[in-house]
Design an enzyme around this catalytic site. Structure first.
Site, mmCIF file in Angstrom:
data_model
loop_
_atom_site.group_PDB
_atom_site.id
_atom_site.type_symbol
_atom_site.label_atom_id
_atom_site.label_comp_id
_atom_site.label_asym_id
_atom_site.label_seq_id
_atom_site.Cartn_x
_atom_site.Cartn_y
_atom_site.Cartn_z
ATOM 1 N N ASP A 50 0.834 -1.208 0.000
ATOM 2 C CA ASP A 50 0.000 0.000 0.000
ATOM 3 C C ASP A 50 0.868 1.256 0.000
ATOM 4 O OD1 ASP A 50 -2.925 1.043 0.621
ATOM 5 O OD2 ASP A 50 -1.518 2.208 1.817
ATOM 6 N N TYR A 55 3.407 9.592 -0.514
ATOM 7 C CA TYR A 55 4.458 8.944 0.296
ATOM 8 C C TYR A 55 5.811 8.986 -0.413
ATOM 9 C CZ TYR A 55 0.407 6.446 2.456
ATOM 10 O OH TYR A 55 -0.779 6.086 3.045
ATOM 11 N N LYS A 80 -2.227 5.947 -4.494
ATOM 12 C CA LYS A 80 -3.292 6.936 -4.234
ATOM 13 C C LYS A 80 -3.009 8.241 -4.959
ATOM 14 C CE LYS A 80 -3.502 4.882 0.376
ATOM 15 N NZ LYS A 80 -2.106 4.550 0.693
ATOM 16 N N HIS A 111 -6.865 9.951 -2.419
ATOM 17 C CA HIS A 111 -6.267 9.922 -1.076
ATOM 18 C C HIS A 111 -7.105 10.688 -0.047
ATOM 19 C CE1 HIS A 111 -2.035 9.396 0.849
ATOM 20 N NE2 HIS A 111 -2.957 9.308 1.761
#
Ligand code: A2P
Length: 307
Positions: A50, A55, A80, A111
């Site tokens: 994930d 990120y 996302k 997101h």
């Protein structure tokens, strides 16, 4: 200890109920090195990864998958859409595919429901995503969803879903959606059990995925969970993760440590009374994304979010 089940998405695909959360803080160096612990997780048996554009670990995910030698088709990969890319979904998915070097993602999530802009209006983001400048009225998440439906139709993602949505925002989304979200990923742990949202999602055929699923140190040391863990000769993380799976919820615990990665793949076998005792710990307490002093969570009030 029980094996990890798969959850069937409304798209028809199967998603392993436990995945590896792959946020790596705000330092680019740490993000670039994430491939090391992602690869160790794949070796331990993880088949669900994930990540997210925000990120900045998509590159590391692709590297780890290629280094592992495991066929791409055996790994479920989620990424996302960043909240400052709501007006450029096509460019954003292309960027995520390029960075990861993957041909497709198994799941593409919006997101956040809110759209943001950074000071310089750039596509790239400051290292800390909280440095946004403005919350935008447009595009609405309904419009963004329509663009994500186009990405789905193109085959570059196998399913689409949302994250940080509530009953209120899902209801609003469903007014115009042609595709029902496959997943809603939200903060969920024993101090925030989100019973109504879990029930609502079940009715709609939406799988809930829990982020911050263990609740970190505070909840891992809760006396009730310690007691249940002692009864089953398990760790508190194994009890909490088993509780998620028993509710039909997926969870994406993050661990950079090979032993804890392995630990999190071995679920305790809980009794119905254990599940009830954990449900009773609910305090509606958020530990990850919560309102700041301005009463807003990343620019929206709880009322706007439906939280
Ligand atoms: P570490 O990476 O050193 O294992 P969450 O995914 O619920 O937000 O939790 C992430 C945090 O919890 C990380 O700091 C991770 O640290 C820690 N963690 C993950 N799994 C376990 C575990 N089984 N026992 C204790 N801490 C854990």
């Amino acid at each position: 200890m029980s094996p990890i089940p798969n959850l069937k998405l409304n798209s028809g695909s199967l998603m392993p109920a436990i995945g590896l959360g792959i946020s790596a803080g705000t330092l680019q160096e740490a993000r670039d090195k994430a491939h090391v612990w992602i690869e160790s997780a794949l070796k331990s048996g993880y088949r669900h990864l994930d990540t997210a554009w925000l990120y900045q670990t998509e590159r590391a995910v692709g590297e780890a998958i290629r280094a592992s030698g495991i066929p791409r088709s055996e790994i479920f990969v989620t990424t996302k859409l960043a909240w400052h890319h709501h007006a450029c979904v096509e460019k954003a998915i292309q960027d995520s595919l390029t960075k990861s070097g993957l041909d497709y993602f198994d799941l593409y999530l919006m997101h956040f429901p809110q759209a943001a802009a950074y000071k310089d209006n750039s596509f790239e983001t400051p290292l800390d995503p909280r440095g946004f400048e403005t919350i935008l009225e447009n595009p609405t998440f309904n419009e963004v969803w329509a663009d994500m439906e186009k990405v789905l139709a193109s085959g570059r993602v196998k399913a689409i879903g949302v994250s940080n949505f509530s009953i209120k925002t899902i209801q609003q989304l469903l007014k115009t959606a042609n595709v029902v979200p496959a997943v809603n990923q939200v903060e969920l742990h024993p101090y925030l059990i989100q019973e109504e949202l879990v029930e609502y999602a079940k009715e709609k055929g939406i799988v809930i995925t829990a982020y911050s699923p263990t609740g970190k140190a505070k909840i891992l040391a809760d006396p009730v969970i310690l007691e249940i863990a002692a009864h089953h000769d398990a760790t508190t993380a194994q009890v909490i993760l088993a509780w998620h799976v028993a509710r039909g919820v997926a969870a994406v615990p993050k661990s950079t440590n090979a032993e804890r990665q392995m630990e999190n793949l071995q679920l305790a076998e809980l009794r119905p009374e254990d599940i009830q005792r954990i449900n009773d710990l609910d305090r509606n307490e958020r530990i990850s994304n919560k309102a700041g002093l301005d009463g807003k969570m990343l620019g929206w009030t709880y009322e706007q979010l439906g939280w």
